[in-house]
Design an enzyme around this catalytic site. Structure first.
Site, PDB file in Angstrom:
ATOM      1  N   TYR A  94      -2.279   0.621   9.686  1.00 47.99           N
ATOM      2  CA  TYR A  94      -2.455  -0.309   8.729  1.00 47.99           C
ATOM      3  C   TYR A  94      -1.541  -0.100   7.460  1.00 47.99           C
ATOM      4  O   TYR A  94      -0.506  -1.647   6.964  1.00 47.99           O
ATOM      5  CB  TYR A  94      -3.947   0.265   7.516  1.00 47.99           C
ATOM      6  CG  TYR A  94      -3.683  -0.165   6.303  1.00 47.99           C
ATOM      7  CD1 TYR A  94      -3.939  -1.372   6.032  1.00 47.99           C
ATOM      8  CD2 TYR A  94      -3.436   0.978   4.890  1.00 47.99           C
ATOM      9  CE1 TYR A  94      -4.478  -1.994   4.712  1.00 47.99           C
ATOM     10  CE2 TYR A  94      -3.479   0.310   4.057  1.00 47.99           C
ATOM     11  CZ  TYR A  94      -3.922  -0.861   3.894  1.00 47.99           C
ATOM     12  OH  TYR A  94      -3.937  -1.206   2.805  1.00 47.99           O
ATOM     13  N   THR A 125       0.498  -1.356  -0.064  1.00 45.96           N
ATOM     14  CA  THR A 125       0.010  -0.220   0.361  1.00 45.96           C
ATOM     15  C   THR A 125       0.631   1.058  -0.452  1.00 45.96           C
ATOM     16  O   THR A 125       1.581   1.031   0.669  1.00 45.96           O
ATOM     17  CB  THR A 125      -1.034   0.207   1.080  1.00 45.96           C
ATOM     18  OG1 THR A 125      -1.637   1.438   1.422  1.00 45.96           O
ATOM     19  CG2 THR A 125       0.059  -0.062   2.509  1.00 45.96           C
TER      20      THR A 125
END
Ligand code: UDP
Length: 345
Positions: A141, A117
């Site tokens: 995250y 990501t």
């Protein structure tokens, strides 16, 4: 060629990649615990219902299906949730990836394509991140994914496994053929939320933060069509099969849109005004995050075909109407679960 294990293949991005692999007649098997995925999204190959953190199941699948490549999508992906419940993210994103990698090494898996990501960059200077921009995630995250990247790099240095880590920017849109899309209940991602508003599932869209240091004060992101992103995984597979060295690549288009620009686009595509409410900033959000996106084209021969924002929004909205025609999300979930697809319990 061996079989490709797609973890999270019943989820949004994994199901698009699995569909493209199936269309290319690759042998695939999906491993998904169906916590957020749908049986009906698995269009090709068997679905094994299980967890990537369950070494016994993973080892059995790798052995029984003769897996030589793993594409790893199974993960939690919601930034604010990771801030509220970090250990959930470190368990499912980091610890499960460690288990999966151990099983891969023991089974002699050769290729690993990892769903990473742009959140690993945190707040890059100027809002633009290239692959060599220092990683500095600002939320659990991003950290949970970055730790997985580090494990991959260390494992690749110590074993024959080779990998491609793909750092996704903001993925949106749906299968242009209308078969699959983003079905996640309680979605938080902007384009999905706006489409839910258009079809009447939400009474408004909130803009989280209007005082950022950006041209219109709202957050800027690099939105990439899921169909182009999925294609990048097939190119990564070809690259690894061709002997390519371990590589980490940005997946974006290299251009940003603000929240207001996205909402304007949704209103234009839907031909109706949206009800918008301004709200405070959301925890863990960087102001701007745009890809420096040239490397992936060079290394993987990746050529995007769905770059325009109205096209991304149009396919997302078409899918949202499909879900709506099937009823509420809960009903859609039940109905989709009833649709047959080969399942290995
Ligand atoms: N956003 C927003 N309203 C929403 C959802 C998102 O204003 O209902 C903003 C969010 O603050 C960010 C951008 O839209 O600036 C993209 O957020 P999203 O959750 O889609 O993806 P993220 O960048 O967090 O992965």
């Amino acid at each position: 060629m061996g079989t490709i294990l797609v973890t999270g293949g019943a989820g949004y991005i994994g199901s698009h990649v699995a569909r493209q692999l199936g269309e290319r007649s690759e042998r695939i098997v999906t491993l998904d615990n169906l916590s957020t995925g749908f049986r009906a999204a698995v269009l090709y190959g068997d679905l094994v219902v299980g967890d990537t953190g369950d070494a016994t199941t993973v080892a059995r699948v790798l052995r029984d299906y003769g897996v030589d490549t793993v594409m790893h999508f199974a993960a939690h992906i919601v930034v604010p949730e990771s801030v509220a419940d970090p250990l959930k993210y470190y368990r499912n994103n980091t610890a499960s990836t460690r288990t999966l990698l151990q099983c891969c090494v023991e089974a002699g898996v050769r290729h690993f394509v990892f769903s990473s990501t742009a959140a690993v960059y945190g707040i890059p200077a100027g809002g633009v991140a290239s692959e060599d921009t220092p990683t500095a995630p600002i939320n659990p995250y991003g950290r949970s994914k970055l730790m997985s990247e580090w494990m991959l790099a260390d494992v690749a240095a110590a074993t024959p496994l080779r990998y491609a880590a793909l750092r996704y920017f903001n993925v949106a849109g749906a299968d242009p053929g209308g078969r699959i899309g983003q079905s996640t209940p309680a979605a938080t991602h902007l384009i999905k939320v706006a489409c839910e508003h258009v079809v009447g599932k939400r009474d408004h869209v909130a803009i989280f933060g209007t005082d950022y240091d950006t041209p219109d004060g709202t957050g800027v992101r690099d939105y990439i069509h899921v169909e182009d992103l999925a294609a990048a995984h097939l190119n990564a597979l070809d690259y690894l099969r061709g002997g390519g060295a371990p590589v980490t690549l940005n997946c974006g288009y290299g251009r940003g849109f603000s929240v207001r620009e996205v909402l304007d686009c949704v209103a234009a595509v839907a031909s109706r005004p949206l009800t918008i409410r301004e709200a405070p900033r959301r925890a863990g959000d960087p102001p701007t995050l745009v890809a420096e996106a040239r490397l992936i084209g060079r290394i993987l021969d990746w050529v995007p075909h769905y770059r325009d924002l109205p096209g991304i929004v149009g396919t997302a909205l078409a899918w949202e109407w499909t879900l709506t025609d099937r009823g509420t999300d809960d009903v859609a979930r039940t109905e989709q679960a009833k649709l047959s697809s080969p399942v290995v319990a």
